[in-house]
Write a protein that holds these residues in place. Structure first.
Motif, mmCIF file in Angstrom:
data_model
loop_
_atom_site.group_PDB
_atom_site.id
_atom_site.type_symbol
_atom_site.label_atom_id
_atom_site.label_comp_id
_atom_site.label_asym_id
_atom_site.label_seq_id
_atom_site.Cartn_x
_atom_site.Cartn_y
_atom_site.Cartn_z
ATOM 1 N N PHE A 120 0.882 -1.164 0.000
ATOM 2 C CA PHE A 120 0.000 0.000 0.000
ATOM 3 C C PHE A 120 0.923 1.218 0.000
ATOM 4 O O PHE A 120 2.103 1.100 0.303
ATOM 5 C CB PHE A 120 -0.868 0.039 1.271
ATOM 6 C CG PHE A 120 -2.135 -0.776 1.207
ATOM 7 C CD1 PHE A 120 -3.372 -0.159 1.081
ATOM 8 C CD2 PHE A 120 -2.100 -2.156 1.318
ATOM 9 C CE1 PHE A 120 -4.550 -0.903 1.053
ATOM 10 C CE2 PHE A 120 -3.266 -2.910 1.282
ATOM 11 C CZ PHE A 120 -4.493 -2.267 1.147
ATOM 12 N N ILE A 121 0.381 2.378 -0.300
ATOM 13 C CA ILE A 121 1.153 3.615 -0.195
ATOM 14 C C ILE A 121 0.876 4.225 1.177
ATOM 15 O O ILE A 121 -0.246 4.187 1.679
ATOM 16 C CB ILE A 121 0.780 4.602 -1.329
ATOM 17 C CG1 ILE A 121 1.066 3.977 -2.703
ATOM 18 C CG2 ILE A 121 1.539 5.933 -1.169
ATOM 19 C CD1 ILE A 121 2.505 3.570 -2.953
ATOM 20 N N GLN A 122 1.940 4.765 1.783
ATOM 21 C CA GLN A 122 1.824 5.310 3.127
ATOM 22 C C GLN A 122 0.949 6.561 3.154
ATOM 23 O O GLN A 122 1.008 7.395 2.255
ATOM 24 C CB GLN A 122 3.212 5.637 3.655
ATOM 25 C CG GLN A 122 3.209 5.965 5.130
ATOM 26 C CD GLN A 122 4.579 5.785 5.731
ATOM 27 O OE1 GLN A 122 5.268 4.821 5.445
ATOM 28 N NE2 GLN A 122 4.973 6.714 6.579
ATOM 29 N N MET A 123 0.143 6.650 4.206
ATOM 30 C CA MET A 123 -0.741 7.785 4.411
ATOM 31 C C MET A 123 0.059 9.092 4.350
ATOM 32 O O MET A 123 1.176 9.143 4.843
ATOM 33 C CB MET A 123 -1.409 7.649 5.802
ATOM 34 C CG MET A 123 -2.639 8.478 6.002
ATOM 35 S SD MET A 123 -3.357 8.175 7.652
ATOM 36 C CE MET A 123 -4.236 6.639 7.398
ATOM 37 N N ALA A 124 -0.522 10.109 3.729
ATOM 38 C CA ALA A 124 0.070 11.449 3.627
ATOM 39 C C ALA A 124 1.324 11.499 2.753
ATOM 40 O O ALA A 124 2.123 12.414 2.858
ATOM 41 C CB ALA A 124 0.348 12.029 5.010
ATOM 42 N N THR A 125 1.522 10.489 1.902
ATOM 43 C CA THR A 125 2.618 10.536 0.937
ATOM 44 C C THR A 125 2.053 10.195 -0.437
ATOM 45 O O THR A 125 0.923 9.720 -0.550
ATOM 46 C CB THR A 125 3.737 9.522 1.249
ATOM 47 O OG1 THR A 125 3.298 8.201 0.918
ATOM 48 C CG2 THR A 125 4.165 9.577 2.709
ATOM 49 N N ASP A 126 2.844 10.414 -1.460
ATOM 50 C CA ASP A 126 2.413 10.059 -2.814
ATOM 51 C C ASP A 126 2.948 8.716 -3.251
ATOM 52 O O ASP A 126 2.366 8.056 -4.103
ATOM 53 C CB ASP A 126 2.884 11.122 -3.820
ATOM 54 C CG ASP A 126 2.138 12.430 -3.638
ATOM 55 O OD1 ASP A 126 0.966 12.386 -3.222
ATOM 56 O OD2 ASP A 126 2.751 13.470 -3.903
ATOM 57 N N ASP A 127 4.090 8.329 -2.686
ATOM 58 C CA ASP A 127 4.720 7.129 -3.240
ATOM 59 C C ASP A 127 5.570 6.327 -2.251
ATOM 60 O O ASP A 127 6.326 5.464 -2.666
ATOM 61 C CB ASP A 127 5.563 7.508 -4.466
ATOM 62 C CG ASP A 127 6.605 8.573 -4.133
ATOM 63 O OD1 ASP A 127 6.711 8.971 -2.948
ATOM 64 O OD2 ASP A 127 7.306 8.999 -5.060
ATOM 65 N N ASP A 128 5.477 6.593 -0.945
ATOM 66 C CA ASP A 128 6.237 5.797 0.012
ATOM 67 C C ASP A 128 5.495 4.494 0.274
ATOM 68 O O ASP A 128 4.398 4.502 0.833
ATOM 69 C CB ASP A 128 6.418 6.542 1.345
ATOM 70 C CG ASP A 128 7.383 7.705 1.228
ATOM 71 O OD1 ASP A 128 8.107 7.775 0.211
ATOM 72 O OD2 ASP A 128 7.416 8.530 2.152
ATOM 73 N N PRO A 129 6.088 3.366 -0.133
ATOM 74 C CA PRO A 129 5.383 2.093 0.027
ATOM 75 C C PRO A 129 5.435 1.556 1.458
ATOM 76 O O PRO A 129 6.382 1.836 2.197
ATOM 77 C CB PRO A 129 6.141 1.158 -0.926
ATOM 78 C CG PRO A 129 7.514 1.732 -1.009
ATOM 79 C CD PRO A 129 7.387 3.217 -0.795
ATOM 80 N N VAL A 130 4.409 0.817 1.814
ATOM 81 C CA VAL A 130 4.353 0.099 3.090
ATOM 82 C C VAL A 130 3.910 -1.317 2.759
ATOM 83 O O VAL A 130 2.909 -1.513 2.067
ATOM 84 C CB VAL A 130 3.309 0.718 4.060
ATOM 85 C CG1 VAL A 130 3.252 -0.060 5.362
ATOM 86 C CG2 VAL A 130 3.588 2.170 4.336
ATOM 87 N N ASP A 131 4.658 -2.300 3.251
ATOM 88 C CA ASP A 131 4.246 -3.697 3.073
ATOM 89 C C ASP A 131 3.260 -4.033 4.181
ATOM 90 O O ASP A 131 3.635 -4.142 5.351
ATOM 91 C CB ASP A 131 5.467 -4.624 3.082
ATOM 92 C CG ASP A 131 6.296 -4.464 1.812
ATOM 93 O OD1 ASP A 131 5.710 -4.111 0.769
ATOM 94 O OD2 ASP A 131 7.509 -4.683 1.867
ATOM 95 N N VAL A 132 1.999 -4.165 3.799
ATOM 96 C CA VAL A 132 0.899 -4.294 4.750
ATOM 97 C C VAL A 132 0.566 -5.765 5.027
ATOM 98 O O VAL A 132 0.436 -6.559 4.108
ATOM 99 C CB VAL A 132 -0.340 -3.537 4.207
ATOM 100 C CG1 VAL A 132 -1.599 -3.895 4.980
ATOM 101 C CG2 VAL A 132 -0.082 -2.037 4.234
ATOM 102 N N GLN A 133 0.429 -6.072 6.325
ATOM 103 C CA GLN A 133 0.020 -7.410 6.748
ATOM 104 C C GLN A 133 -1.386 -7.411 7.349
ATOM 105 O O GLN A 133 -2.034 -8.445 7.396
ATOM 106 C CB GLN A 133 0.989 -7.945 7.825
ATOM 107 C CG GLN A 133 2.428 -8.018 7.374
ATOM 108 C CD GLN A 133 3.351 -7.234 8.309
ATOM 109 O OE1 GLN A 133 3.209 -6.030 8.498
ATOM 110 N NE2 GLN A 133 4.297 -7.928 8.900
#
Length: 157
Positions: A91-104
């Motif tokens: 997913f993309i991190q809240m309040a950013t345009d393109d910082d990815p987060v690997d969501v579990q």
């Protein structure tokens, strides 16, 4: 104070969910929300469109968490849907345009009153700020176990 966690239903909680992407997660979880009568048929499309504009990924104590949601106009009654993913998806991190987060862990907020939206989001975040709770939820193998973990934490707030 009645918490949103009172809305937890086993039919909207999935452990070991397999998904290829964030959109895949939203289609599966959002599809369950529609199937159970909590949202209109356009809910998934609205969810995906909103996620593209306002990402909901968060990194919380080492856990990737996403809280996808959309306008109340697509919702018929409030609920929370939860997915523990078998493998993380980006997913993309809240309040950013393109910082990815690997969501579990995905906590889908289904709110029918736009005025309550921020309140409910804050209540979810209060629970999710506890790493022990996140770990227990992530390791749970059944929906009823997840419900009992969250309700136990809620009592201590």
């Amino acid at each position: 104070m009645k918490m949103i966690w009172g809305l937890l239903k086993e039919t909207l909680i999935f452990t070991g969910m397999e998904a290829e992407s964030s959109n895949d997660v939203m289609k599966k979880l959002g599809g369950a929300v529609i199937h159970e009568g909590y949202a209109r048929d356009d809910y998934v499309d609205a969810l995906i469109a909103r996620e593209e504009e306002y990402p909901t990924g968060l990194l919380m104590d080492g856990y990737g968490v996403a809280i996808p949601h959309t306008d109340a106009s697509h919702v018929t009654k409030s609920a929370i849907a939860i997915a523990v993913l078998k493998n993380p998806v980006r997913f993309i991190q809240m309040a950013t345009d393109d910082d990815p987060v690997d969501v579990q862990l995905v906590f889908m907020l289904v709110v029918d009153d736009p005025k309550k939206h921020m309140d409910e989001l804050q209540k979810i975040l209060m629970i999710l700020q506890d790493k022990e709770v996140l770990t227990k939820v992530y390791e749970s193998e059944t929906a009823d176990k997840i419900i009992s973990i969250i309700k136990e934490k809620e009592k201590s707030l």
